[in-house]
Design an enzyme around this catalytic site. Structure first.
Site, PDB file in Angstrom:
ATOM      1  N   ARG A  80      -8.579  -0.317   4.603  1.00  0.00           N
ATOM      2  CA  ARG A  80      -7.617   0.638   4.030  1.00  0.00           C
ATOM      3  C   ARG A  80      -6.308  -0.067   3.688  1.00  0.00           C
ATOM      4  O   ARG A  80      -5.591   0.340   2.799  1.00  0.00           O
ATOM      5  CB  ARG A  80      -7.325   1.752   5.046  1.00  0.00           C
ATOM      6  CG  ARG A  80      -8.505   2.628   5.361  1.00  0.00           C
ATOM      7  CD  ARG A  80      -8.075   3.833   6.150  1.00  0.00           C
ATOM      8  NE  ARG A  80      -6.959   4.528   5.497  1.00  0.00           N
ATOM      9  CZ  ARG A  80      -6.418   5.630   5.976  1.00  0.00           C
ATOM     10  NH1 ARG A  80      -6.860   6.134   7.105  1.00  0.00           N
ATOM     11  NH2 ARG A  80      -5.435   6.229   5.365  1.00  0.00           N
ATOM     12  N   CYS A  94      -4.351  12.474  13.189  1.00  0.00           N
ATOM     13  CA  CYS A  94      -5.134  11.232  13.097  1.00  0.00           C
ATOM     14  C   CYS A  94      -4.985  10.531  14.441  1.00  0.00           C
ATOM     15  O   CYS A  94      -4.370  11.049  15.371  1.00  0.00           O
ATOM     16  CB  CYS A  94      -4.632  10.346  11.960  1.00  0.00           C
ATOM     17  SG  CYS A  94      -3.047   9.606  12.311  1.00  0.00           S
ATOM     18  N   ARG A 147       0.879  14.203  13.316  1.00  0.00           N
ATOM     19  CA  ARG A 147       1.238  13.999  11.899  1.00  0.00           C
ATOM     20  C   ARG A 147       1.577  15.328  11.206  1.00  0.00           C
ATOM     21  O   ARG A 147       0.966  15.737  10.239  1.00  0.00           O
ATOM     22  CB  ARG A 147       0.110  13.288  11.161  1.00  0.00           C
ATOM     23  CG  ARG A 147      -0.404  12.030  11.814  1.00  0.00           C
ATOM     24  CD  ARG A 147       0.622  10.916  11.959  1.00  0.00           C
ATOM     25  NE  ARG A 147       1.127  10.360  10.736  1.00  0.00           N
ATOM     26  CZ  ARG A 147       0.536   9.358  10.053  1.00  0.00           C
ATOM     27  NH1 ARG A 147      -0.596   8.893  10.478  1.00  0.00           N
ATOM     28  NH2 ARG A 147       1.077   8.900   8.950  1.00  0.00           N
ATOM     29  N   LYS A 182       0.838  -1.208   0.000  1.00  0.00           N
ATOM     30  CA  LYS A 182       0.000   0.000   0.000  1.00  0.00           C
ATOM     31  C   LYS A 182       0.873   1.258   0.000  1.00  0.00           C
ATOM     32  O   LYS A 182       0.696   2.159  -0.808  1.00  0.00           O
ATOM     33  CB  LYS A 182      -0.879   0.005   1.244  1.00  0.00           C
ATOM     34  CG  LYS A 182      -1.510   1.347   1.588  1.00  0.00           C
ATOM     35  CD  LYS A 182      -2.389   1.310   2.814  1.00  0.00           C
ATOM     36  CE  LYS A 182      -1.654   1.476   4.103  1.00  0.00           C
ATOM     37  NZ  LYS A 182      -1.351   2.863   4.498  1.00  0.00           N
ATOM     38  N   ASN A 183       1.854   1.282   0.920  1.00  0.00           N
ATOM     39  CA  ASN A 183       2.613   2.517   1.120  1.00  0.00           C
ATOM     40  C   ASN A 183       3.602   2.792   0.003  1.00  0.00           C
ATOM     41  O   ASN A 183       4.099   3.901  -0.128  1.00  0.00           O
ATOM     42  CB  ASN A 183       3.319   2.494   2.472  1.00  0.00           C
ATOM     43  CG  ASN A 183       2.307   2.612   3.599  1.00  0.00           C
ATOM     44  OD1 ASN A 183       1.137   2.927   3.354  1.00  0.00           O
ATOM     45  ND2 ASN A 183       2.730   2.343   4.811  1.00  0.00           N
ATOM     46  N   ILE A 202       8.351   6.267  17.170  1.00  0.00           N
ATOM     47  CA  ILE A 202       8.049   7.033  15.947  1.00  0.00           C
ATOM     48  C   ILE A 202       6.838   7.940  16.132  1.00  0.00           C
ATOM     49  O   ILE A 202       6.863   9.126  15.827  1.00  0.00           O
ATOM     50  CB  ILE A 202       7.793   6.073  14.753  1.00  0.00           C
ATOM     51  CG1 ILE A 202       8.996   5.152  14.527  1.00  0.00           C
ATOM     52  CG2 ILE A 202       7.455   6.864  13.500  1.00  0.00           C
ATOM     53  CD1 ILE A 202      10.250   5.824  14.023  1.00  0.00           C
ATOM     54  N   ASP A 208       4.834   0.123  12.068  1.00  0.00           N
ATOM     55  CA  ASP A 208       3.582  -0.403  11.515  1.00  0.00           C
ATOM     56  C   ASP A 208       3.345  -1.851  11.905  1.00  0.00           C
ATOM     57  O   ASP A 208       2.281  -2.393  11.604  1.00  0.00           O
ATOM     58  CB  ASP A 208       3.551  -0.272   9.992  1.00  0.00           C
ATOM     59  CG  ASP A 208       3.438   1.175   9.554  1.00  0.00           C
ATOM     60  OD1 ASP A 208       3.638   1.450   8.367  1.00  0.00           O
ATOM     61  OD2 ASP A 208       3.176   2.034  10.430  1.00  0.00           O
ATOM     62  N   ARG A 263      -3.824  10.667   4.690  1.00  0.00           N
ATOM     63  CA  ARG A 263      -2.655  11.538   4.808  1.00  0.00           C
ATOM     64  C   ARG A 263      -1.742  11.424   3.594  1.00  0.00           C
ATOM     65  O   ARG A 263      -1.129  12.413   3.167  1.00  0.00           O
ATOM     66  CB  ARG A 263      -1.919  11.153   6.073  1.00  0.00           C
ATOM     67  CG  ARG A 263      -0.610  11.813   6.269  1.00  0.00           C
ATOM     68  CD  ARG A 263       0.083  11.288   7.486  1.00  0.00           C
ATOM     69  NE  ARG A 263       1.427  11.812   7.541  1.00  0.00           N
ATOM     70  CZ  ARG A 263       1.734  13.046   7.894  1.00  0.00           C
ATOM     71  NH1 ARG A 263       0.768  13.869   8.236  1.00  0.00           N
ATOM     72  NH2 ARG A 263       2.977  13.459   7.909  1.00  0.00           N
TER      73      ARG A 263
END
Ligand code: EPZ
Length: 421
Positions: free
Chosen positions: A400, A118, A123, A22-23, A330, A308, A94
């Site tokens: 998502r 979020c 962010r 996805k990223n 993070i 993540d 985002r």
């Protein structure tokens, strides 16, 4: 809003095909703005974030075509008819902010909504804006939008990031590919998704050195060409399903995974006592007879342990005898899964960015609430191992980032179904 219902206690056994990342795909899609020629992406994951980015690009005037049952995308930015990325889209995702650098580089003007915060944190986007200013952009903030202009085009420069930022590095690289002259980016983030973006940009004719390192050198070009690119596999999805196998004491083969992109994560899995090996099919993990050991995890920029996978690792550690420690370095608020896991019987103590996890004999199914993408999937992982029924509400968070999660898990024997709320 759909819910997912899991009857826990079944050891997973079978194969999971890992989807495209996805990223990586989101940044690759934004890079299509840099050229008027078509960008063809393959191995595209079927996720709502990809649909959201497709809608955003279409709203800017790009032609967006889905091919081959949505696993391929053809994006063509022949004309940019609109230079504004609307708040209604950016606030939902985002990563929409990644259109700022390409729009500015290609058109010399962009109006992009600030993404806002979020569930996992404020962010901020200051690093993105500072980098674009260094490249010669004039920026002002008005009514929640960044209004950016660079009449005469962007100019190559030196950018020293104070901290590593994936998105800011991606925006800076994409913008610099069309700037006049050379740009050097120091303390760049090194996530594999950035390497994938650089691979695609190079195919488009960009001149980029330092792939995979923290110093990236870009020689700007007047224009870039179209290209065809295969999205790398999703290392976070890979880690998620591997942990689902571990927590249920199952045996699963993950096709598409590559060890090299999960080195630190796999080191931690090894420390827990889990055996795994690369096979011709991909990657086999066998936790059927593992006596799991507690570990200490600190999330860091790549190649450190990925933030993540923090929530998913925590869910797994709730059933590991002894005391494990997780430090989230993070994001400032990435423990939203803790109260929900506690409702399932987990013993977790929080002290700032540190979570102490005391292993319990078993979790008990409960109705729980998803708050963000990775917290949601941590609750799925916990539900797979819990005794009884777990009902996870607001699963739009899951959609998502996880393609057909209930199908992939059911194919490995999980008692899981999606119900309309
Ligand atoms: C990317 O987000 C990923 N999203 C995130 O994945 C991931 O968690 C994150 O990188 C870290 O690996 C996408 O790639 C679409 P950052 P990004 O800029 O780029 C601070 C998921 O679940 N920061 O690397 O937004 C920031 O607050 C998502 O798939 C600033 O202070 O993350 C954070 O503390 C969640 N100013 C740290 O840097 C800035 O201008 C790292 O954030 C930018 C970031």
């Amino acid at each position: 809003m759909d819910s997912i219902i899991i009857e826990g206690g079944v050891p997973l056994s079978g194969k999971v095909k890992i989807s495209g990342a996805k990223n990586s795909c989101l940044a690759l899609m934004a890079s299509a703005i840099l050229t008027e020629e078509p960008i063809n992406l393959n191995n595209v994951p079927k996720l709502s974030d990809i649909t959201t980015m497709s809608s955003l690009l279409a709203s800017l005037g790009l032609e967006v075509q889905n091919n081959k049952d949505n696993r391929s995308l053809c994006l063509k930015a022949r004309d940019i008819s609109n230079h504004r990325a609307h708040y209604n889209i950016v606030r939902k995702m985002r990563a929409s902010f990644l259109v700022l650098g390409p729009l500015l580089a290609r058109e010399g003007f962009a109006k992009v909504s600030l993404p806002g915060g979020c569930a996992i944190g404020a962010r901020a986007v200051d690093l993105h804006l500072d980098a674009l200013r260094r490249l010669g952009a004039r920026l002002k903030l008005e009514n929640g939008y960044v209004i950016a202009s660079a009449t005469g085009g962007l100019v190559g420069t030196e950018i020293d990031f104070p901290i590593k930022s994936v998105g800011a590095t991606e925006n800076a690289i994409m913008a610099a590919t069309l700037a006049k002259g050379r740009t050097i980016i120091r303390n760049a983030a090194r996530e594999p998704e950035i390497g994938d973006l650089i691979d695609c940009l190079q195919k488009m004719g960009a001149e980029i050195k330092g792939r995979g390192s923290a110093t990236i050198e870009i020689e700007g070009k007047n224009r870039l060409n179209g290209s065809t690119h295969e999205v790398i596999y999703d290392r976070i999805e890979f880690g998620t399903y591997l942990l689902a196998a571990v927590i249920t004491k199952g045996k699963v083969s993950l096709s598409g995974g590559k060890e090299i992109l999960n080195r630190e994560f796999l080191n931690k899995i090894g420390e827990m006592g889990v055996t795994y090996k690369s096979t011709s099919e991909g990657f086999m993990v066998d936790a059927t007879s593992t006596d799991l050991q507690p570990i200490k995890v600190t999330t860091e920029p790549y190649p450190g342990f990925p933030t993540d996978l923090q929530a998913q690792m925590m869910a797994t550690l709730t059933l590991v005898k002894g005391e494990s420690e997780i430090n989230e370095k993070i994001f400032e608020n990435r423990f939203m899964h803790v109260p929900e896991l506690s409702r399932m019987g987990a013993k977790i103590k929080l002290d700032g960015t540190c979570a102490m996890v005391e292993g319990v004999d078993q979790l008990v199914g409960a109705p729980v609430m998803a708050t963000d993408l990775r917290a949601s999937v941590a609750l799925v992982i916990a539900g797979l191992a819990a005794q009884g029924e777990t009902r996870i509400n607001r699963v739009y968070h899951l959609d998502r980032g996880y393609e057909y999660i209930e199908n992939k898990l059911a194919q490995c024997g999980a008692q899981i179904k999606r119900v309309q709320a």
